[in-house]
Every structure is written in C-alpha cells, then in structure tokens.
Enzyme design. Structure first.
Site, PDB file in Angstrom:
ATOM      1  CG  HIS A  96      -2.018  -1.058   1.122  1.00  0.00           C
ATOM      2  ND1 HIS A  96      -2.525  -1.524  -0.071  1.00  0.00           N
ATOM      3  CD2 HIS A  96      -2.673  -1.738   2.111  1.00  0.00           C
ATOM      4  CE1 HIS A  96      -3.452  -2.447   0.176  1.00  0.00           C
ATOM      5  NE2 HIS A  96      -3.556  -2.599   1.480  1.00  0.00           N
ATOM      6  CG  HIS A 166      -7.778  -0.620   2.488  1.00  0.00           C
ATOM      7  ND1 HIS A 166      -8.351  -1.281   3.553  1.00  0.00           N
ATOM      8  CD2 HIS A 166      -6.795  -1.443   2.032  1.00  0.00           C
ATOM      9  CE1 HIS A 166      -7.739  -2.434   3.751  1.00  0.00           C
ATOM     10  NE2 HIS A 166      -6.796  -2.557   2.820  1.00  0.00           N
ATOM     11  CD  GLU A 293      -8.107  -3.716  -0.308  1.00  0.00           C
ATOM     12  OE1 GLU A 293      -6.975  -3.363  -0.705  1.00  0.00           O
ATOM     13  OE2 GLU A 293      -8.273  -4.650   0.500  1.00  0.00           O
TER      14      GLU A 293
END
Length: 326
Positions: A96, A166, A293
């Site tokens: 991420h 997210h 996501e």
C-alpha cells in the site's frame, strides 16, 4: 526521521444530502463513516481516535498508494532502472505504498461544498522510493443514495501508479460480515503463494472456492478466506457494477461500481480495535468488515501479462468508484 503527520492538523469534513451523511478525514483522505437514512450504524468501519489510523485502524477507509497492494520484496524496475521500495514490516514486501504512503499522509482541502469535497496530496520524487513528483487528487461526492470517489494523478516522470480506496464495509452493524452475501462479476482470480504474492497464474473462478458468480454467503467453512484479487478486465472500463454485498439481517444492499480492472477482496481477518474507539457500538475483531478495493492487479510490475500500472508525464491516471446503497 518521524514520518507521522501532525494529528492536530487533521480535519473532518461532513458531507450530507437527503439520503447520506459521510465523514471524510484529511488523514489518508479516509472515509471515516457512512450513515444512510433509516439506519443508526455506520456502514463502514471507523475509529473516533485519530491515532488509531496510524495503528490498529491503519488503512480504514484510506486512499492507499502510490501503488496499492503488495509489490514483491519491494523490488520494481521502471524504464530500465531498478528501485527498492521500503518494506512494510513485518511483511517482507512493499504494501500500500509503504509505511508512509498516501494512506498515512494528511491531505489538503482544495474545494468543499455540502455534498462534495476535493482533497489533494503531493508526492516528491524519491518519496517511499518511487520515481517522479506526483500530484494526487480525490473528489468525494454524494449522488442521491451513492458515494462516489474519483481519484486522479499526474506525474513529471515515468513512474508506477495504482491507487485503491480501502474502506471496510459492514451493512448490519453486528460486528461480523461472515453472514453477509457477496456476488462478484469476475470469471478469473489470481492465485497467490504463502506470502500473498500472485503466482502469475490467472485462474477461472467457476467451480473454484472463489466462485462468487452467484450471491453467496461469505462464511469461512469451505475455503481458506479472502485476500484475493478478482480479475474484472484487462484495462479500465466505463463505470459499472462489479460486486454486490447484501446483509440478510437488514436487507440492505450495496452495489459496488468501478472503472478499475481488478477488485481485491479482504475479509478483515486481522482487524482488532477496542470498543472505546469504534464509531459503532462494541469492539471490532476478526471479520468485522469486508474490504472491497478496486485497483489494478497486484504486483503488476513483475507480471507482464497483468494490466500495466506505468504512468507517464503525458498521461493522467483516473479511477472512479461508487458505493450505491439500496
């Protein structure tokens, strides 16, 4: 060097219309809560304690990047040059966007109205190991019973770019999503190794444990759980419904729409958040929320047959994702 943002500078922006009330934090450009008329609980997980967003609630509702998901060993080659991206410990991979990716930055408010807000962050060349200066914008807008997220990005140098929202969804407020029903419009998924890195195979969902082509209870009895990329297409497409999530207790349904070619689905097995911090009643534990996501496929820098995530100075990245409640 302290990479943590000053929490005293974080703002909370409330968006409202006749159907929805949504709180957006500038920290991570995060969706903190979504309230639908007629329901007392937030439909996404969130914390009332800002420090949690750098700890136990990391990634809750955040816009993560500049490359979402896992990049194996933090290794990337862009335009013939090798880059080492920081590992997101304790994982042996880059996750991420790294320890101080966009999900951990305090974004600036560019424009704000009752039902709309535009946030921006600027990433410098070399930040988290990536090449290129990048400007990233996200616009959140309410449209009747929908929340739309529009992410755009530009760069001054060839780089890699793959953002994702997210948010963890829970449509009945019970503290578990295992009784929710899920439908995903995907004919293929990506198998992964024991460190959750794609093997490179693209496998049909039909007949597999990851077959959600019909509405199906999430559960966890007949498959190993979900931290899985579902392959929607090989490139961006017009906005369309790619997944449906339903809570049988309330009958509330979410149609999840996106332009992206992939959908990472994570069952929240590692969630742990105290009752004191939870914006809904009770303590949050494993499987308290389901993360949908939208993104390009993970570890695309190492798989030439995956949709590419290169962004050039003459191009503009854009993702539109919409949460439609009914």
């Amino acid at each position: 060097m302290n990479l943590a943002p000053d929490l005293n500078q974080v703002q909370c922006i409330t968006l409202t219309n006749a159907q929805l009330k949504v709180n957006i934090l500038t920290l991570g450009a995060s969706i903190q809560s979504i309230y639908l008329k007629g329901y007392a609980h937030s439909l996404v997980l969130g914390s009332s304690n800002l420090s949690d967003y750098l700890g136990d609630a990391k990634y809750f509702g955040a816009v993560v990047g500049r490359v979402a998901n896992r990049t194996a060993k933090g290794h990337a080659v862009v335009d013939g040059k090798t880059y080492q991206l920081p590992l997101t410990l304790p994982e042996p991979h880059h996750l991420h966007g790294g320890p101080a990716g966009t999900g951990s930055k305090n974004w600036s408010v560019v424009e704000q109205a009752d039902d709309r807000v535009q946030l921006q962050t600027q990433l410098s060349d070399g930040e988290m190991g990536y090449p290129g200066n990048m400007v990233v914008n996200v616009v959140y807008q309410l449209l009747d019973n929908s929340l739309e997220m529009d992410i755009t990005a530009t760069t001054d140098r060839l780089t890699i770019c793959n953002f994702a929202g997210h948010s963890y969804l829970n449509l009945d407020g019970t503290g578990s999503i295992l009784d929710h029903q899920l439908h995903i419009k995907a004919d293929h998924y990506l198998p992964v190794d024991n460190e959750l890195i794609p093997t490179g195979e693209v496998t049909p969902t039909e007949g597999s444990t990851f077959d959600f082509n019909q509405l199906r209870r999430i559960g966890r009895e007949d498959y190993p759980g979900l931290d899985t990329n579902f392959c929607l297409s090989l490139c961006n497409r017009p906005l369309q419904t790619v997944a449906t999530l339903k809570a049988p207790i309330t009958g509330l349904t979410l149609d999840y729409q996106t332009t992206e070619p992939g959908l990472q689905v994570y069952d929240g097995r590692h969630i742990q958040l105290s009752a004191a911090s939870n914006i809904n009643p009770g303590r949050l534990t494993a499987y308290a929320g389901l993360a949908l996501e939208a993104q390009h496929w993970p570890d695309a820098v190492h798989q030439s047959h995956f949709p590419p995530i290169l962004l050039a100075p003459e191009d503009r990245y854009q993702q539109i994702t919409r949460y439609v409640f009914r």
